[in-house]
Design an enzyme around this catalytic site. Sequence first.
Site, PDB file in Angstrom:
ATOM      1  CD  GLU A  79      -1.709   9.071  -1.184  1.00 58.62           C
ATOM      2  OE1 GLU A  79      -2.351  10.087  -0.679  1.00 58.62           O
ATOM      3  OE2 GLU A  79      -2.182   8.077  -1.754  1.00 58.62           O
ATOM      4  CB  CYS A 142       2.402   3.808   1.261  1.00 55.36           C
ATOM      5  SG  CYS A 142       2.654   2.540   0.109  1.00 55.36           S
TER       6      CYS A 142
HETATM    7  N1  PCA Z   1       1.765  -0.300  -0.477  1.00 56.04           N
HETATM    8  C1  PCA Z   1       1.426  -0.067   0.771  1.00 56.04           C
HETATM    9  C2  PCA Z   1       2.777  -0.349   1.470  1.00 56.04           C
HETATM   10  C3  PCA Z   1       3.479  -1.011   0.143  1.00 56.04           C
HETATM   11  C4  PCA Z   1       2.827  -0.571  -0.907  1.00 56.04           C
HETATM   12  O1  PCA Z   1       3.060  -0.907  -2.120  1.00 56.04           O
HETATM   13  C5  PCA Z   1       0.711   0.998   1.396  1.00 56.04           C
HETATM   14  O2  PCA Z   1      -0.167   1.833   0.656  1.00 56.04           O
HETATM   15  O3  PCA Z   1       1.016   1.452   2.643  1.00 56.04           O
END
Ligand code: PCA
EC number: 3.4.19.3
Length: 203
Positions: A79, A142
């Site tokens: 990201e 996340c």
């Molecule tokens: N993925 C989610 C929240 C927890 C996770 O493992 C997300 O992409 O926001």
Amino acid sequence: MKRVLITGFEPFGGETINPSFEAIKNLDIPNIDAHVYTLLVPTLFDVSSKHVIEHIKKINPNIIILVGQAGGRKSISIERVAINIDDSKTPDNQGVAPTDRVINPSGLNAYFSSLPIKSIIQELEKNEIPASVSNSAGTYVCNHLMYSVLDYLYHSRLSKVKAGFIHVPYIDEQVIDKPNQFSMDVKLITKALEIIIKTSLKS
Ligand code: PCA
């Protein structure tokens, strides 16, 4: 010796496991000159960031690697950016589903990852692990965690600490009942995260 904090989430959205934690719980990296701390994080908007920031204060890490599941993605997603918004129709594990909620009214609109994202992609590709830069961590838990950690580091003037977020695909065990979904072997995700830790330590 440098300190690395790596986090994974509890299962959410009806899953019984979360690949982010499955992949980090058995991390064992030979020949690195760093102590690696692993942490399980609840999939809850506000609690997730409080929990991780408490541990950052205790551990004082040089590198923070936050990991989460992104079911449906076909590569390890590095990201680039976190934005100052919680917005989700999917509730978190306590039923919270905010709409257009600003995470920190006195924070910046967005923060960039400070991990060496392009070197990470190169190293993963060298090892034949599918990887890509992602320009959106979403607006669910996340993104909330990535934003809150980068915001904390910014306001605490901890500019030398490198931090960022990695989204990982489903693992094979999760797609037995989802025949058309992409998945990876958990061991490959663990290997990818080991490479990400090593690359971040070198930068
Ligand atoms: N993925 C989610 C929240 C927890 C996770 O493992 C997300 O992409 O926001």
